[in-house]
Design an enzyme around this catalytic site. Structure first.
Site, short mmCIF file in Angstrom:
data_model
loop_
_atom_site.label_atom_id
_atom_site.label_comp_id
_atom_site.label_asym_id
_atom_site.label_seq_id
_atom_site.Cartn_x
_atom_site.Cartn_y
_atom_site.Cartn_z
N ASP A 85 0.79 -1.23 0.00
CA ASP A 85 0.00 0.00 0.00
C ASP A 85 0.83 1.28 0.00
O ASP A 85 2.01 1.29 0.34
CB ASP A 85 -0.99 0.02 1.18
CG ASP A 85 -0.31 -0.16 2.54
OD1 ASP A 85 0.75 -0.81 2.60
OD2 ASP A 85 -0.84 0.35 3.54
N GLU A 142 -0.70 -2.09 5.17
CA GLU A 142 0.25 -2.04 6.29
C GLU A 142 0.14 -0.70 7.02
O GLU A 142 0.36 -0.61 8.22
CB GLU A 142 1.68 -2.25 5.78
CG GLU A 142 2.71 -2.49 6.89
CD GLU A 142 3.07 -1.25 7.69
OE1 GLU A 142 3.24 -1.35 8.93
OE2 GLU A 142 3.19 -0.15 7.09
N GLU A 143 -0.19 0.35 6.27
CA GLU A 143 -0.21 1.70 6.84
C GLU A 143 -1.50 2.01 7.60
O GLU A 143 -1.67 3.13 8.08
CB GLU A 143 -0.04 2.75 5.73
CG GLU A 143 1.21 2.59 4.87
CD GLU A 143 2.47 3.11 5.55
OE1 GLU A 143 2.40 3.49 6.73
OE2 GLU A 143 3.52 3.11 4.89
N ARG A 184 18.85 -7.01 13.83
CA ARG A 184 18.74 -6.99 15.28
C ARG A 184 17.86 -8.13 15.78
O ARG A 184 16.72 -8.27 15.33
CB ARG A 184 18.14 -5.66 15.74
CG ARG A 184 18.16 -5.49 17.25
CD ARG A 184 17.53 -4.17 17.68
NE ARG A 184 17.83 -3.91 19.08
CZ ARG A 184 18.87 -3.20 19.50
NH1 ARG A 184 19.70 -2.64 18.64
NH2 ARG A 184 19.10 -3.04 20.79
N HIS A 366 7.77 8.51 4.56
CA HIS A 366 6.53 9.30 4.66
C HIS A 366 6.75 10.78 4.29
O HIS A 366 5.90 11.61 4.59
CB HIS A 366 5.87 9.18 6.05
CG HIS A 366 5.39 7.79 6.36
ND1 HIS A 366 4.41 7.53 7.29
CD2 HIS A 366 5.75 6.59 5.86
CE1 HIS A 366 4.20 6.20 7.35
NE2 HIS A 366 5.01 5.63 6.49
ZN ZN Z 1 6.52 1.17 5.35
#
Ligand code: ZN
Length: 394
Positions: A85, A142-143, A184, A366
């Site tokens: 997305d 996802e957003e 990580r 973003h």
């Molecule tokens: Zn992202």
């Protein structure tokens, strides 16, 4: 160049595909779709997977697509996820392949994530140097922030319908050199919660405060006292954020309003700290309101949980990226205060979320000036191909 069957995929195997991958990525970039609206992108993905011989299931948890490829008799299976997305941002890059739609933009690089996984998909179907089952998971929304695509796919039976032993995903990482990996084990990205506190007082004339319950003063007191949650209640070796990002109240200087509102963004890297933050924020809000004679309504909304990478799968993925790009190009990833709904997959399966440098001069995620770095397409495609081959070693 012909490849010996005992070799695993490397970046060189994708160099001949670099232009084709860039073309696909730029097409997706020019045609962004917002969360829950990824019809064209999902079809773009599903059509290609079908063409390459995958068993394709569409509409998993909304617009999710799963491509399954089986080879040999191996019982192991892997899931690799990409997100599809875009964001409600008007692009200002001025690039020739910039978004064709004002107010929609691939400003987080999900166009690149999708293209890299498609690059690996084509390679794996053509070469089939693995023994087991590959599940490629193309996720919508996802957003979304809540009720996101990962949750929807899991609720739609993703892991029952497409069983897997481990799940892997990746995000590009502005600020780190292109083609380098940041790894990580354990907590990697924050849990993100949103809190709305409405303070209910009693309005009146500004000249007669004694006849009112002033929700502005109570809100101000609350904002200041909330600063003590991280400094006084969280163990200093743990990380957390409490930000008051919004404060609203009042309409005129000579009126004490009936109510005021503050809204918080709350981030944490462990379940224990997350609970402590909620308990203290609720306690402070209630007791300060009471001290002022006001009352509160509180809407405490838990967003994405902590992205927690499992030890074994992170060690494995670190081995694979080190083989791929060399140890000079692999570093330890710092904790990231942003959040990511890949965390839901990791609540069900062991796995690892990797970060891939998007360039030291990359615009931040973003931002209306952000662009995914096409120099990563061959690296990311090789990563997923090699990771699948190694995980499902013949
Ligand atoms: Zn992202």
């Amino acid at each position: 160049m012909p490849k010996r069957s005992n070799q695993h995929a490397g970046i060189a195997d994708f160099e001949g595909k670099a232009a084709e991958l860039a073309e696909a990525r730029r097409y997706l970039h020019a045609h962004p779709e917002l969360s829950f609206q990824e019809q064209e992108t999902a079809a773009f993905v599903a059509d290609r997977l079908e063409r390459w011989g995958y068993e394709v299931t569409r509409n998993v948890g909304g617009l999710g697509v799963v491509g399954r490829l089986r080879q040999g008799s191996g019982g192991r299976s892997i899931a690799i996820r990409a997100d599809m997305d875009a964001l409600p941002i008007t692009e200002t890059t001025g690039l020739p392949y910039a978004s064709k739609t004002a107010g929609k933009m691939h400003a987080c690089g999900h166009d690149g994530h999708t293209t890299m996984l498609l690059g690996a998909a084509e390679y794996l179907a053509r070469t089939r140097h693995f023994n087991g089952t590959v599940n490629l998971v193309f996720q919508p929304a996802e957003e979304a922030g809540k009720n996101s695509g990962a949750q929807a796919m899991i609720a739609d039976g993703l892991f029952e319908r497409f069983p897997c032993d481990a799940v892997f995903g990746l995000h590009n990482h502005p600020g780190a050199p292109v083609g380098t990996f940041l790894m990580r084990a354990g907590p990697l990205m924050a849990a993100s919660d949103t809190v709305m506190i409405r303070i209910l007082g009693r309005g009146g004339h500004a000249s007669r405060p004694h006849q009112t319950v002033d929700p502005i003063v109570a809100a101000a007191n609350m904002v200041m006292t909330l600063q003590t949650v991280v400094s006084r209640n969280v163990n200093p070796v743990e990380a957390a954020v409490v930000t008051v990002g919004m404060i609203h109240g009042g309409t005129a200087s000579n009126v004490i309003p009936e109510s005021s509102e503050i809204s918080l963004s709350v981030r944490s890297f462990s379940a224990g700290v997350r609970d402590t933050l909620e308990q203290r924020i609720r306690g402070i809000a209630a007791s300060i309101a009471e001290a002022h004679g006001a009352s509160i309504e509180i809407d405490y909304e838990r967003g994405y949980p902590v992205v927690t990478n499992s030890e074994g799968e992170t060690a494995f993925a670190t081995e694979v990226v080190t083989e791929l790009v060399g140890e000079d190009n692999v570093s330890v990833c710092p904790l990231i205060p942003g959040s990511e709904d890949f965390s839901y997959f990791l609540e069900h399966k062991p796995g690892c979320f990797l970060r891939l440098g998007n360039g030291e001069d990359s615009a931040i995620l973003h931002s209306s000036k952000y662009d995914f770095n096409d120099g990563n397409l061959t690296v990311g495609a090789a990563l997923w191909a090699r990771l699948a081959e190694r995980f499902l070693a013949a």
